[in-house]
Write a protein that holds these residues in place. Structure first.
Motif, PDB file in Angstrom:
ATOM      1  N   LEU A 209      40.249  33.452 -14.978  1.00 30.75           N
ATOM      2  CA  LEU A 209      39.351  33.150 -16.089  1.00 30.75           C
ATOM      3  C   LEU A 209      38.881  31.690 -16.103  1.00 30.75           C
ATOM      4  O   LEU A 209      37.673  31.436 -16.222  1.00 30.75           O
ATOM      5  N   PRO A 210      39.789  30.697 -15.992  1.00 26.86           N
ATOM      6  CA  PRO A 210      39.296  29.310 -15.970  1.00 26.86           C
ATOM      7  C   PRO A 210      38.454  28.993 -14.743  1.00 26.86           C
ATOM      8  O   PRO A 210      37.507  28.205 -14.823  1.00 26.86           O
ATOM      9  N   LYS A 213      34.950  30.319 -15.371  1.00 28.67           N
ATOM     10  CA  LYS A 213      34.237  29.470 -16.326  1.00 28.67           C
ATOM     11  C   LYS A 213      33.780  28.178 -15.652  1.00 28.67           C
ATOM     12  O   LYS A 213      32.659  27.703 -15.888  1.00 28.67           O
ATOM     13  N   GLU A 217      30.314  30.991 -14.771  1.00 32.87           N
ATOM     14  CA  GLU A 217      30.248  32.420 -15.074  1.00 32.87           C
ATOM     15  C   GLU A 217      30.998  32.713 -16.368  1.00 32.87           C
ATOM     16  O   GLU A 217      31.998  32.056 -16.684  1.00 32.87           O
ATOM     17  N   LEU A 218      30.517  33.691 -17.128  1.00 30.89           N
ATOM     18  CA  LEU A 218      31.241  34.151 -18.300  1.00 30.89           C
ATOM     19  C   LEU A 218      32.416  34.997 -17.823  1.00 30.89           C
ATOM     20  O   LEU A 218      32.219  36.013 -17.154  1.00 30.89           O
ATOM     21  N   PRO A 219      33.647  34.599 -18.126  1.00 22.71           N
ATOM     22  CA  PRO A 219      34.793  35.355 -17.594  1.00 22.71           C
ATOM     23  C   PRO A 219      34.882  36.787 -18.114  1.00 22.71           C
ATOM     24  O   PRO A 219      35.033  37.728 -17.330  1.00 22.71           O
ATOM     25  N   TRP A 276      41.632  32.968 -25.639  1.00 21.94           N
ATOM     26  CA  TRP A 276      40.459  33.332 -24.844  1.00 21.94           C
ATOM     27  C   TRP A 276      39.177  32.955 -25.570  1.00 21.94           C
ATOM     28  O   TRP A 276      38.232  32.454 -24.950  1.00 21.94           O
ATOM     29  N   LYS A 279      38.814  28.978 -25.664  1.00 22.82           N
ATOM     30  CA  LYS A 279      38.520  28.359 -24.375  1.00 22.82           C
ATOM     31  C   LYS A 279      37.184  28.813 -23.778  1.00 22.82           C
ATOM     32  O   LYS A 279      36.808  28.363 -22.694  1.00 22.82           O
ATOM     33  N   GLY A 280      36.484  29.700 -24.468  1.00 25.71           N
ATOM     34  CA  GLY A 280      35.186  30.133 -23.972  1.00 25.71           C
ATOM     35  C   GLY A 280      35.249  31.197 -22.905  1.00 25.71           C
ATOM     36  O   GLY A 280      34.278  31.407 -22.177  1.00 25.71           O
ATOM     37  N   TYR A 281      36.383  31.887 -22.817  1.00 26.52           N
ATOM     38  CA  TYR A 281      36.467  32.990 -21.869  1.00 26.52           C
ATOM     39  C   TYR A 281      35.739  34.220 -22.399  1.00 26.52           C
ATOM     40  O   TYR A 281      35.385  35.126 -21.630  1.00 26.52           O
TER      41      TYR A 281
END
Length: 474
Positions: A209-210, A213, A217-219, A276, A279-281
């Motif tokens: 996921l990080p 990002k 990309e959007l996770p 999530w 953190k913008g995931y």
């Protein structure tokens, strides 16, 4: 989900399905013979023949509005009417939310439908049974062989005790057509662009996921305006936090056998979901984005992962083609047993006011026989009991991944019931609090406390009602 590598005989596939939710099976009667003297159709002894019923219109309310589900229902409806030209099916298709909101009123009215899809658990099916709105189907189950077509662990999810105090035991009030589980869809091109391999373990997924990002990309694509999507995502996180067995006992356990929600796996799952979002995931403003909008955006390449049900496969496969992959949530260790939220689709039930219960029962049998299973497979829909067509799906295709995941989840007893079955009010409690977790207005601890309070209140109510019944109070 790994590729569908092998062909199984029908017997083996059914044997795998019988494992489903085995440890979650609620003790009690299987309902055999329970319907005797219980209303229209209770004394049925022979296979109904709709051709001899005269001119009949069956009004059917369902929520199979998505691509594959809608296609297979339309196909089967046409075939049923061709087989019985005297029968007209008047179909009313609504979204899940619309159906949930309007169904009880429709069944209570002067012109109720003959057949409805009823969500299992206390909020809907149990409430309908308590109100006398559904017809027991035990005799038809014997006539049509539903008791051998389906394992008891699936049938039990459509059973309600005679006094309406419990589900999972008692009379049979519906049969389900589809199997389903919450899986992880992934866009192969988006992952490859970011240098990420499809995850083999849960830590692979969370670790990606990080990185996704950082690569712009959007996770995880996600839209929760409809509120129920967060229930599915949270359920996956709760299972991954080690709560699968405790959740089963809580949702399906009778007499307070469950441990409730005041526990670490509930808190950890809520903390993960909040993390999530922070953190913008997840997409910014996810609570304001519709489920269908999120689905379309994922299909167009916006998002690496989409955590949702297998019912979306046909909708996603059409625009994405070979870019689409699907797996159950990956296990803690590579090659380990999978676990996920799921089980079966909404039950197809006959209403107690139907003027044509035998024709309605014949329709339910038609929707769920082996031919229907093959039609479902051809339309990208997962049958509860896969048939011949499922065994011929090419290995490595996304449809093969769908079926392979179902078989592996069944074999591992890895399916966990939907959380909203838990109490009559749990859907609202859970969905509203999850919106708060996502936007930071409800802490994980407050979230767990709210769920526990709802659960404890219902357990207390059940115990009080049981005590009154035992004491002979009316």
């Amino acid at each position: 989900m790994s590729a569908h590598r092998r062909a199984r005989s029908a017997g083996t596939a059914l044997a795998a399905t019988t494992v489903l939710l085995a440890s979650a099976c609620v003790p009690g009667t299987d309902g055999s013979g329970a319907a005797v003297g219980a209303g229209p159709g209770a004394g049925a002894t022979g296979v109904p023949d709709p051709a001899k019923a005269g001119k009949v219109t069956l009004t059917v309310w369902d929520q199979e509005i998505r691509g594959g589900q809608n296609a297979e229902i339309e196909r089967l409806n046409r075939e049923f009417q061709e087989k019985y030209p005297n029968v007209t099916i008047k179909r009313v298709a609504r979204s899940f939310d619309d159906l949930k909101t309007t169904l009880k009123l429709a069944m209570s009215g002067n012109n109720p439908p003959d057949i409805v899809q009823a969500n299992q658990g206390y909020p809907d099916m149990v409430a309908f049974v308590k109100a006398g709105l559904l017809l027991p189907l035990d005799n038809y189950a014997g006539i049509y062989g539903w008791n051998t077509r389906y394992p008891n662990t699936l049938l039990n999810l459509n059973r309600v005790a005679a006094d309406g105090s419990r589900f999972g035991t008692g009379r049979l009030y519906g049969i389900s057509q589809t199997g389903e589980y919450v899986g992880v869809y992934y866009n192969k091109d988006v992952l490859a662009k970011a240098g990420v391999e499809p995850p083999k373990t849960w830590s692979d997924l969370t670790g990606a996921l990080p990185k996704l990002k950082a690569e712009g990309e959007l996770p995880v694509q996600f839209g929760n305006l409809d509120q129920y999507p967060a229930i599915h995502t949270f359920g996956v996180l709760q299972n991954q936090a080690g709560g699968a067995e405790a959740v089963r006992n809580t949702v399906l356990g009778a007499g307070g056998a469950g441990t409730g929600f005041d526990n670490e796996h509930t808190g950890e799952a809520a903390r993960t979901l909040a993390d999530w979002a922070e953190k913008g995931y997840l997409p910014k403003g996810a609570n304001g984005k519709g489920y269908d909008d999120a689905t379309k955006q994922f299909a167009s390449g916006d998002g690496a992962f989409l955590i949702t049900g297998t019912w979306l496969l046909a909708d996603l496969k059409k625009p994405m083609g070979d870019k689409l992959g699907l797996m159950p949530p990956p296990p803690a260790s590579a090659g380990g047993a999978p676990v996920s939220t799921g089980g079966q689709g909404l039950a197809w039930s006959v209403t107690s006011k139907s003027e044509h219960p035998e024709v309605a029962a014949a329709y339910l049998d038609f929707l769920t026989d082996e031919h229907a299973a093959d039609v479902m497979t051809e339309e990208g829909v997962l049958p509860a009991v896969p048939g011949k067509a499922a065994r011929e799906v090419p290995a490595g295709s996304v449809d093969g991944q769908l079926i392979d995941g179902w078989e592996r989840l069944n074999a591992a007893d890895g399916l966990v019931p939907y959380l909203d079955y838990t109490t009559p009010t749990f859907y609202d409690t859970l969905s509203k609090r999850l919106q708060g977790v996502i936007d930071g207005k409800v802490s994980p601890d407050a979230f767990a406390e709210a769920l526990q309070q709802d659960y404890a209140d219902f357990q207390k109510q059940q115990q009080e009602e049981s005590g009154r019944a035992a004491g002979g109070e009316r």
